[in-house]
Write an enzyme that holds these catalytic residues in place. Sequence first.
Site, PDB file in Angstrom:
ATOM      1  CG  PHE A   1     -38.816  -0.213   7.317  1.00 29.59           C
ATOM      2  CD1 PHE A   1     -39.542  -0.612   6.486  1.00 29.59           C
ATOM      3  CD2 PHE A   1     -38.807  -0.597   8.613  1.00 29.59           C
ATOM      4  CE1 PHE A   1     -40.406  -1.862   6.640  1.00 29.59           C
ATOM      5  CE2 PHE A   1     -39.496  -1.529   9.012  1.00 29.59           C
ATOM      6  CZ  PHE A   1     -40.503  -2.297   7.929  1.00 29.59           C
ATOM      7  CE1 TYR A   2     -38.897  -0.509  12.447  1.00 26.00           C
ATOM      8  CE2 TYR A   2     -36.618   0.088  12.360  1.00 26.00           C
ATOM      9  CZ  TYR A   2     -37.500  -0.783  12.461  1.00 26.00           C
ATOM     10  OH  TYR A   2     -37.240  -2.243  13.100  1.00 26.00           O
ATOM     11  CD  GLU A   3     -37.766   9.338   9.539  1.00 29.61           C
ATOM     12  OE1 GLU A   3     -37.482  10.166  10.140  1.00 29.61           O
ATOM     13  OE2 GLU A   3     -37.324   9.107   8.283  1.00 29.61           O
TER      14      GLU A   3
END
Length: 170
Positions: free
Chosen positions: A142-144
């Site tokens: 998600f953060y990537e």
Amino acid sequence: MRNEREEKLRVEPLASSHDRSGFESGVEPLDRYLRTQASQDARKNMAAPFVLLLANGTIAGYYTLSSTSVQLAELPAQTVRKLPRYPLVPATLLGRLAIDRRQQGKGYGRYLLADALYRAAQSEIASFAVIVDAKDDSARRFYERESFLVLSDQPMKLFRPMADIRRLFD
């Protein structure tokens, strides 16, 4: 013109009036934190919890922000080249982010992340980046997808430079 969903949602600092008892993200430590620890952390200035409220006042999600630092050696070499040689670099920690299981899949995680990044960018406190500690591979992905970069030798710890975040809101 704001869309209908945005008018129904609001993000605000956690207050004693918010009913946290029914919040269930499916991750017990995150649920327990909101129910039992978040208010105390806010009172003691350990973290700033923010809640995403639906039109009826139900908590759909939350996140916390606090100050932290990152060791210069943890950052990628191309990033370090641009920084002063201080052993520690100031950063903002996005410590927790959770969405109630009944609200998952509606884009509220991205909504809260955008709010957290905006608040971090607006702060008058120096911060080189926003740091996150992904709890699992799904969170890391998600953060990537949101342009966070992995810290050297720590695949679950990611960062996004504040200069990049500020460009989002210019």
